[in-house]
Design an enzyme around this catalytic site. Structure first.
Site, PDB file in Angstrom:
ATOM      1  N   ASP A  49      37.345  50.496  44.439  1.00 29.13           N
ATOM      2  CA  ASP A  49      37.597  50.205  45.845  1.00 29.13           C
ATOM      3  C   ASP A  49      37.742  51.509  46.633  1.00 29.13           C
ATOM      4  O   ASP A  49      38.149  52.541  46.079  1.00 29.13           O
ATOM      5  CB  ASP A  49      38.881  49.392  45.997  1.00 29.13           C
ATOM      6  CG  ASP A  49      38.731  47.973  45.476  1.00 29.13           C
ATOM      7  OD1 ASP A  49      37.603  47.457  45.482  1.00 29.13           O
ATOM      8  OD2 ASP A  49      39.748  47.385  45.076  1.00 29.13           O
ATOM      9  N   TYR A  77      43.925  52.855  34.016  1.00 30.82           N
ATOM     10  CA  TYR A  77      44.361  53.193  35.368  1.00 30.82           C
ATOM     11  C   TYR A  77      45.818  53.656  35.375  1.00 30.82           C
ATOM     12  O   TYR A  77      46.613  53.264  34.513  1.00 30.82           O
ATOM     13  CB  TYR A  77      44.284  51.964  36.291  1.00 30.82           C
ATOM     14  CG  TYR A  77      42.926  51.362  36.459  1.00 30.82           C
ATOM     15  CD1 TYR A  77      42.082  51.762  37.488  1.00 30.82           C
ATOM     16  CD2 TYR A  77      42.476  50.365  35.590  1.00 30.82           C
ATOM     17  CE1 TYR A  77      40.823  51.200  37.650  1.00 30.82           C
ATOM     18  CE2 TYR A  77      41.223  49.793  35.744  1.00 30.82           C
ATOM     19  CZ  TYR A  77      40.398  50.211  36.774  1.00 30.82           C
ATOM     20  OH  TYR A  77      39.160  49.650  36.928  1.00 30.82           O
ATOM     21  N   ASP A  91      46.286  45.114  48.861  1.00 37.68           N
ATOM     22  CA  ASP A  91      46.432  46.572  48.919  1.00 37.68           C
ATOM     23  C   ASP A  91      46.635  46.963  50.371  1.00 37.68           C
ATOM     24  O   ASP A  91      47.007  46.116  51.196  1.00 37.68           O
ATOM     25  CB  ASP A  91      45.238  47.284  48.265  1.00 37.68           C
ATOM     26  CG  ASP A  91      43.912  47.054  49.005  1.00 37.68           C
ATOM     27  OD1 ASP A  91      43.912  46.395  50.084  1.00 37.68           O
ATOM     28  OD2 ASP A  91      42.874  47.527  48.514  1.00 37.68           O
ATOM     29  N   ARG A 183      44.469  44.940  41.831  1.00 37.69           N
ATOM     30  CA  ARG A 183      45.099  44.369  43.030  1.00 37.69           C
ATOM     31  C   ARG A 183      45.668  42.980  42.728  1.00 37.69           C
ATOM     32  O   ARG A 183      46.752  42.624  43.187  1.00 37.69           O
ATOM     33  CB  ARG A 183      44.086  44.275  44.171  1.00 37.69           C
ATOM     34  CG  ARG A 183      43.781  45.605  44.828  1.00 37.69           C
ATOM     35  CD  ARG A 183      42.847  45.422  46.003  1.00 37.69           C
ATOM     36  NE  ARG A 183      41.482  45.122  45.584  1.00 37.69           N
ATOM     37  CZ  ARG A 183      40.643  44.334  46.253  1.00 37.69           C
ATOM     38  NH1 ARG A 183      41.048  43.740  47.363  1.00 37.69           N
ATOM     39  NH2 ARG A 183      39.423  44.139  45.825  1.00 37.69           N
TER      40      ARG A 183
END
Length: 228
Positions: A49, A77, A91, A183
């Site tokens: 993203d 991540y 987000d 997310r």
């Protein structure tokens, strides 16, 4: 030591690791590199993203044939959830739409949420995603105010641990399967706590054995071919 232009052979194919800059789309990076190296066949393995940074694998020339096998690799991540607030996009792309008290939350509550979200779980993708719904990207429908429901899917959260807790911020590391939305993990985390949560920051650190620490900064890669 970084490669010089003559050490790349795009006719045989190259995989280049790039640290995607914040606010850039993955396709922005592809376009920039396509222009820089003067190659038509350039693609990427695994979209990030715009509000995430980190490892992006760029395939150039015949190496684009490897994209499908790269996309199925596990991803790793690091990031930050903020509890007590939510947004429609999960987000910071959209404004806050709810706020809840989190003063009662203790570490035991956080650890329980982590346990519930580790292993194979059902996850519903964010409405603000590139998934197609009835032939149209979900985020386009969401931005137009359409009320749609995306189907849940099974994903595997192989590892999920909290690295720092400074409420309302919760720092984490995750290793997960292809198709996982961090997310959505933030949204589910907040739902379990009954406080709400959103993804405040995200960095992809690995794709399979490919590591962010071995990646070029985008500007540095461009300078190899267009030195000042």
């Amino acid at each position: 030591m970084k490669n010089s232009p003559d050490q790349f052979d795009f006719t045989k194919g190259e995989l280049v690791l790039i640290n995607k800059p914040l606010t850039w789309t993955s396709f922005d990076v592809v376009k920039k590199i396509r222009f820089t190296v003067k190659q038509k066949k350039v693609g990427h393995a695994g979209t990030l993203d715009p509000l995430a940074d980190g490892l992006l694998i760029i395939a150039i020339g015949p190496a684009t044939k490897q994209i499908n096998e790269l996309q199925v690799l596990n991803k790793s991540y690091t990031g930050i959830f903020e509890i007590g607030k939510t947004t429609p996009s999960y987000d910071l792309e959209t404004d806050f739409d709810s706020e809840s008290d989190f003063g009662h939350i203790i570490r035991e509550d956080l650890d329980k949420a982590v346990m519930e979200l580790t292993g194979e779980i059902e996850q519903r993708p964010p409405l603000f995603s590139a998934i197609k719904h009835e032939g149209k990207r979900a985020y386009k429908k969401a931005r137009q105010g359409e009320n749609i429901v995306l189907d849940a899917r099974k994903v595997n959260i192989e590892e999920f641990k909290l690295t720092k807790v400074d409420l309302p911020e919760v720092h984490f590391e995750v290793k997960c399967s292809k198709g996982t939305y961090i997310r959505s993990l933030a949204q589910d985390f907040g739902n379990i706590l009954k406080t709400g949560a959103y993804l405040k920051q995200l960095t992809r650190t690995a794709i399979g054995d490919y590591q962010l620490k071995d990646a070029y900064e985008l500007e540095d890669f461009i300078k190899i071919f267009r030195p000042e």
